[in-house]
Design an enzyme around this catalytic site. Structure first.
Site, PDB file in Angstrom:
ATOM      1  N   SER A 100      -6.062  -0.530   3.774  1.00 20.84           N
ATOM      2  CA  SER A 100      -4.670  -0.919   3.927  1.00 20.84           C
ATOM      3  C   SER A 100      -4.174  -1.597   2.650  1.00 20.84           C
ATOM      4  O   SER A 100      -4.261  -1.016   1.575  1.00 20.84           O
ATOM      5  CB  SER A 100      -4.529  -1.803   5.168  1.00 20.84           C
ATOM      6  OG  SER A 100      -3.178  -2.002   5.510  1.00 20.84           O
ATOM      7  N   ASP A 135      -4.001   6.472  13.376  1.00 24.28           N
ATOM      8  CA  ASP A 135      -3.375   5.443  12.549  1.00 24.28           C
ATOM      9  C   ASP A 135      -1.876   5.698  12.488  1.00 24.28           C
ATOM     10  O   ASP A 135      -1.417   6.653  11.865  1.00 24.28           O
ATOM     11  CB  ASP A 135      -3.981   5.471  11.139  1.00 24.28           C
ATOM     12  CG  ASP A 135      -3.492   4.338  10.262  1.00 24.28           C
ATOM     13  OD1 ASP A 135      -2.516   3.663  10.638  1.00 24.28           O
ATOM     14  OD2 ASP A 135      -4.093   4.136   9.181  1.00 24.28           O
ATOM     15  N   HIS A 165      -5.884   2.174  12.744  1.00 23.12           N
ATOM     16  CA  HIS A 165      -5.707   1.541  11.432  1.00 23.12           C
ATOM     17  C   HIS A 165      -6.764   0.456  11.253  1.00 23.12           C
ATOM     18  O   HIS A 165      -6.724  -0.575  11.908  1.00 23.12           O
ATOM     19  CB  HIS A 165      -4.311   0.929  11.335  1.00 23.12           C
ATOM     20  CG  HIS A 165      -3.956   0.451   9.966  1.00 23.12           C
ATOM     21  ND1 HIS A 165      -3.675   1.315   8.931  1.00 23.12           N
ATOM     22  CD2 HIS A 165      -3.856  -0.804   9.454  1.00 23.12           C
ATOM     23  CE1 HIS A 165      -3.396   0.620   7.844  1.00 23.12           C
ATOM     24  NE2 HIS A 165      -3.500  -0.663   8.129  1.00 23.12           N
TER      25      HIS A 165
END
Length: 343
Positions: free
Chosen positions: A54, A140, A172
């Protein structure tokens, strides 16, 4: 509305965007080391690599592109291309997490070539042939698939050798055999167990081959060190970084063997101030470090007024436009750590 913002920042997104997911089935026992306070030392480092998830993957890409002559490869989970946000929070939200806006990929490629010409980043030739592993989970919804697709296209445009894993049902997060979240979930501490071992896959991509991990007690030392030492002005907090970071040093590296260095960058709401050493302990990197002569550096971001979820600065929240290039506060702080370790 708050919901799109939280989606991008990969923080409270768990409760707001996706229904609670049952915990993963019993994960294997994770062996940990108690952190020992010490300074970072220099070792015989043969190569430097970066990995992240991320916002950590966005920072990893910034490090990779800015210092492509020094960084030899990257493993990038749930992120988009370099300079995707273009110093604009709306673009970050709607173009680099969601795909309501385009990523403007050709513009990002042009920025890269132009900045390399200015010397703000290393020559783009440093990206040619570089091994890159990209991971995107099918569940995700925080970073959309098309955004990661453009990360792959960006890397390939500059000649990187890309392996793209987009078949997992993961939500995610960072997928690891030691995850505590079900595979499809998006929930703290964002460590998902999908019954797979992406670390083996990306280390094989980066290194060419990899030895099986140490599944017993760890043999190295987990160092807790001051990040202030490496931050501009000696104040890590001014760069939205925690007072302390971590580094795992296998016994063989401490004894003088030549070792690789992997920089592992957590995601939003995944730093020590929010989840303790969960990422450090469960990322499945220390286990591979023991058997593959690999030091693992774990820099730590922290919350700040402009960064309530403890993300890394990939959209300019520190207020400086140089965040993705040489001289950027977080880029240089991490690079100073790399230099100290001998990378």
């Amino acid at each position: 509305m708050l919901k799109p913002a939280l989606r991008l920042f990969a923080g409270a997104v768990a409760a707001l965007l996706i229904a609670p997911t049952a915990p993963a089935s019993a994960a294997p026992t994770v062996h940990t080391r108690t952190p020992v306070s010490a300074s970072l030392s220099a070792y015989r480092v043969s190569g430097v690599y970066v990995a992240g998830v991320s916002s950590g993957a966005y920072l990893a890409t910034q490090l990779q592109v800015a210092y492509s002559q020094r960084i030899r490869g990257a493993a990038l989970f749930a992120a988009g291309p370099y300079y995707c946000a273009q110093n604009n929070v709306a673009q970050a939200l709607y173009g680099c997490g969601d795909n309501l806006y385009p990523t403007y990929l050709s513009a990002l490629q042009t920025y890269t070539r132009t900045w390399a010409g200015y010397g703000w980043i290393d020559p783009v030739s440093g990206l040619s042939g570089e091994p890159v592993y990209v991971f995107h989970g099918r569940s995700d919804t925080t970073v959309k698939r098309s955004v990661s697709d453009d990360l792959v296209r960006y890397q390939q445009h500059f000649g990187a050798s890309v392996q793209y894993d987009n078949t997992s049902s993961a939500g995610h997060g960072w997928v690891t055999p030691y995850g505590t979240v079900g595979c499809t979930g998006t929930a703290a501490p964002y460590l998902n167990d999908c019954g797979t071992d992406p670390q083996n896959a990306f280390l094989r991509k980066l290194f060419g081959s990899v030895q099986p991990p140490n599944t017993g007690p760890l043999g190295g030392t987990l160092v807790r060190f001051s990040q202030n030492t490496f931050a501009p002005g000696g104040r890590a907090g001014a760069a939205s970084m925690d007072a302390n970071g971590f580094a795992y040093v296998p016994a063989s590296c401490a004894a003088g063997s030549t070792c690789r260095l992997l920089v592992a960058l957590h995601g939003c709401l995944q730093g020590h101030s929010r989840v303790g050493t969960a990422f450090v302990d469960r990322a499945n990197l220390n286990q591979y470090a023991d058997t593959n002569a690999m030091i693992v550096l774990y820099p730590q971001a922290v919350t700040a007024a402009a960064n309530p979820n403890g993300c890394w600065d990939w959209w300019g929240y520190l207020g400086a436009t140089n965040y993705p290039i040489k001289g950027g506060a977080q880029v240089e702080t991490v690079m100073n750590m790399i230099r100290r370790l001998g990378g």
